[in-house]
Design a protein around this motif. Structure first.
Motif, PDB file in Angstrom:
ATOM      1  N   SER A 272     111.026   4.799 -73.993  1.00  0.00           N
ATOM      2  CA  SER A 272     112.489   4.778 -73.784  1.00  0.00           C
ATOM      3  C   SER A 272     113.217   5.351 -74.991  1.00  0.00           C
ATOM      4  O   SER A 272     114.221   6.058 -74.845  1.00  0.00           O
ATOM      5  CB  SER A 272     112.973   3.351 -73.527  1.00  0.00           C
ATOM      6  N   VAL A 273     112.725   5.045 -76.195  1.00  0.00           N
ATOM      7  CA  VAL A 273     113.339   5.575 -77.423  1.00  0.00           C
ATOM      8  C   VAL A 273     113.247   7.111 -77.428  1.00  0.00           C
ATOM      9  O   VAL A 273     114.210   7.806 -77.767  1.00  0.00           O
ATOM     10  CB  VAL A 273     112.658   4.982 -78.686  1.00  0.00           C
ATOM     11  N   LEU A 274     112.080   7.634 -76.992  1.00  0.00           N
ATOM     12  CA  LEU A 274     111.891   9.091 -76.941  1.00  0.00           C
ATOM     13  C   LEU A 274     112.831   9.722 -75.906  1.00  0.00           C
ATOM     14  O   LEU A 274     113.422  10.772 -76.149  1.00  0.00           O
ATOM     15  CB  LEU A 274     110.426   9.405 -76.604  1.00  0.00           C
TER      16      LEU A 274
ATOM     17  N   CYS B  21     113.237  -1.806 -82.502  1.00  0.00           N
ATOM     18  CA  CYS B  21     113.289  -1.493 -81.066  1.00  0.00           C
ATOM     19  C   CYS B  21     112.688  -2.624 -80.237  1.00  0.00           C
ATOM     20  O   CYS B  21     111.669  -3.200 -80.624  1.00  0.00           O
ATOM     21  CB  CYS B  21     112.538  -0.199 -80.785  1.00  0.00           C
ATOM     22  N   ASP B  22     113.325  -2.926 -79.107  1.00  0.00           N
ATOM     23  CA  ASP B  22     112.805  -3.993 -78.241  1.00  0.00           C
ATOM     24  C   ASP B  22     113.262  -3.771 -76.804  1.00  0.00           C
ATOM     25  O   ASP B  22     113.633  -2.661 -76.415  1.00  0.00           O
ATOM     26  CB  ASP B  22     113.222  -5.386 -78.763  1.00  0.00           C
ATOM     27  N   LEU B  23     113.262  -4.850 -76.024  1.00  0.00           N
ATOM     28  CA  LEU B  23     113.562  -4.795 -74.594  1.00  0.00           C
ATOM     29  C   LEU B  23     114.896  -4.114 -74.285  1.00  0.00           C
ATOM     30  O   LEU B  23     115.026  -3.402 -73.287  1.00  0.00           O
ATOM     31  CB  LEU B  23     113.572  -6.233 -74.046  1.00  0.00           C
TER      32      LEU B  23
ATOM     33  N   ILE C 215     114.711  -0.473 -73.660  1.00  0.00           N
ATOM     34  CA  ILE C 215     114.204  -0.088 -72.335  1.00  0.00           C
ATOM     35  C   ILE C 215     115.375  -0.022 -71.353  1.00  0.00           C
ATOM     36  O   ILE C 215     115.514   0.926 -70.591  1.00  0.00           O
ATOM     37  CB  ILE C 215     113.151  -1.104 -71.814  1.00  0.00           C
ATOM     38  N   PHE C 216     116.227  -1.029 -71.391  1.00  0.00           N
ATOM     39  CA  PHE C 216     117.338  -1.093 -70.440  1.00  0.00           C
ATOM     40  C   PHE C 216     118.406  -0.041 -70.736  1.00  0.00           C
ATOM     41  O   PHE C 216     118.943   0.571 -69.821  1.00  0.00           O
ATOM     42  CB  PHE C 216     117.989  -2.486 -70.461  1.00  0.00           C
TER      43      PHE C 216
ATOM     44  N   ASN D 205     108.359  -7.515 -68.605  1.00  0.00           N
ATOM     45  CA  ASN D 205     109.079  -6.356 -68.081  1.00  0.00           C
ATOM     46  C   ASN D 205     108.106  -5.286 -67.571  1.00  0.00           C
ATOM     47  O   ASN D 205     108.332  -4.676 -66.523  1.00  0.00           O
ATOM     48  CB  ASN D 205     109.990  -5.778 -69.164  1.00  0.00           C
ATOM     49  N   SER D 206     107.012  -5.073 -68.316  1.00  0.00           N
ATOM     50  CA  SER D 206     106.002  -4.085 -67.880  1.00  0.00           C
ATOM     51  C   SER D 206     105.390  -4.499 -66.551  1.00  0.00           C
ATOM     52  O   SER D 206     105.134  -3.668 -65.680  1.00  0.00           O
ATOM     53  CB  SER D 206     104.900  -3.946 -68.936  1.00  0.00           C
TER      54      SER D 206
END
Length: 482
Positions: free
Chosen positions: A136-138, A184-186, A189-190, A417-418
């Protein structure tokens, strides 16, 4: 004495163990079509960080990624590799546009221990990083680039590979310095949006204000309104607003923090014509409207890049805790006169509106009462409107993610979440974590709720009841399937 010595000994042992968070090793963008023949491999590389790396190593690393992607395509033609796990690092791949590949290589977290003979022993924590978080960061890296520069393909059309390389270098040289991978965390992703809770009357006042402004300043194409870094209204498409919101709340607003809490500390602008005193000011554009040589430069943003492809000037104007973003077509160049007019029209009205919102917010706060610290923390996300709410995070900026829970619990949230991503059906997962903690994940009707409970000697039935109570109090108008 013996007890003290034993304590000191254990402290010394603890001091010998050092922990190192994940770190960015390299980041590169390439297109395999640009150097198909032997001896032309360097042409594939459009951007490479760190730039000091020797040319042959760059070519070798890009070639390796190309080979991995091609190899995995034989098994899954439509979904090539997203990540590669090795002992020391993890590589993430993203193809945001056809044949343009972005690769991010992250070093795994390290624990360094001292052996008996004093030599350091390095242990790589191979299972600590969550693929979805860093993928998600990428993806965010591309979205942020596209917001300010448009697509890779557009740069190619405007000025070929040379222009694309220049734009990539200019943007990512600065942007990569803002990536703090340990935070970075959940929520990454959102990539959600925090909405400001409002009563109907105040919301209508804001709606009316936006309509008046768009009519008075007729070149305004889109408007967004925020209060306390939370969104109230936006005329942009969701995906464009999501990335603009991230830029505003993690980059632009933190750079302009000011002593404005009660409004008293801000300088009242007595020099305004007609003595319209207000607290408004530009966060982008001219710093001083009384300076005849003031520069009216506004950042350009690109929205709706999939269809109409619009290029806009971003004007961000703030009064007290309220901020309004006006987006105007890039073909219109805002002049100093336009900025002064905007300031005189928007400033006084936005100041009044900001104090109205503040007053209403305080009334609602008093009515809800000062409850004692609840025994649970939660993260909520709605995939339909991108609404996000977290009581787990005390503060979330690019450089720091202050959570009120243990990192191990954050990792469990990521794992749940995964699991949710793998299936389309609604489901619920309950995990008994370390000590007295329970972690509950609920997925229902494209909404996700994660709850962390700290209850001694609780059993599964009691935990389930607590979560039901939470849903009834915090989300009473949201339907969660039981």
């Amino acid at each position: 004495m013996a007890a003290a010595a034993a304590g000191a000994g254990s402290g010394a042992w603890a001091a010998q163990e050092k922990q190192f968070p994940p770190a960015l090793l390299s980041f590169f963008i390439y297109n395999p079509r640009f150097g198909p023949r032997e001896g032309e491999e360097e042409n594939k590389i459009l951007f490479y960080h760190p730039n000091e790396v020797e040319k042959n190593e760059k070519i070798r690393n890009v070639g390796l990624c190309e080979a991995i992607v091609q190899f995995t395509r034989t098994f899954s033609p439509s979904k090539p590799a997203k990540s590669l796990h090795t002992q020391k690092n993890r590589q993430f791949f993203n193809e945001p546009e056809e044949n343009f590949w972005m690769v991010m290589v992250v070093r795994n977290p390290i624990i360094e221990k001292q052996s008996k003979d004093g030599k350091p022993i390095i242990e790589y924590q191979e299972e600590e990083l969550l693929d979805k978080v860093y993928s998600s960061v990428l993806q965010q890296c591309y979205s942020m680039y596209k917001l300010f520069n448009g697509t890779f393909l557009k740069a190619m059309e405007d000025g070929g590979v040379k222009l694309l390389k220049e734009r990539l270098e200019k943007f990512f040289h600065r942007y990569l310095q803002t990536l703090h991978l340990q935070s970075c965390d959940l929520l990454d992703i959102f990539g959600g949006i925090s909405f400001f809770p409002l009563d109907k009357m105040t919301y209508l006042k804001i709606q009316s204000f936006i309509n008046r402004m768009e009519e008075s300043l007729n070149i305004v194409k889109y408007t967004a309104f925020l209060y306390n870094d939370q969104l109230i209204w936006s005329g942009l498409e969701q995906d464009d607003m999501r990335i603009l919101y991230k830029y505003l709340t993690t980059s632009l607003f933190p750079r302009h923090i000011e002593p404005e809490l009660a409004g008293r500390d801000s300088p009242i602008r007595a020099e305004m014509p007609g003595n319209l005193q207000h607290y408004g000011r530009f966060l982008t554009g001219p710093l001083n409207l009384n300076d005849p040589d003031a520069k009216c430069r506004f950042p350009k943003i690109f929205v709706n890049t999939d269809d109409t492809y619009e290029e806009l000037h971003l004007i961000v104007y703030k009064a007290m805790s309220a901020a309004v973003c006006f987006m105007i077509d890039a073909s219109n160049q805002p002049t100093l006169d336009f900025c002064r007019r905007l300031d005189s029209i928007v400033g006084p009205q936005l100041t009044v509106l900001a104090s109205d919102i503040c007053e209403q917010f305080n009334i609602n706060k008093r009515m809800s009462g000062s409850e004692k610290e609840p025994q649970f923390k939660f993260i909520y996300f709605n995939h339909m409107n991108l609404a996000e709410k977290s009581t787990v995070h005390m503060r979330k900026t690019p450089s720091v993610s202050l959570t009120s829970v243990h990192p191990d619990l954050m990792k469990i949230l990521g794992d749940i979440n995964s699991d949710f991503t793998r299936v389309d059906e609604d489901e619920e997962i309950i995990v008994k974590a370390m000590s007295d903690y329970w972690v509950v994940g609920k997925k229902s009707d494209r909404r996700e709720l994660y709850v962390i409970l700290n209850q001694k000697n609780a059993n599964l039935i009691e935990v389930n009841e607590e979560v039901k109570k939470l849903c009834a109090t915090q989300f009473n108008n949201i339907f969660f399937l039981d």
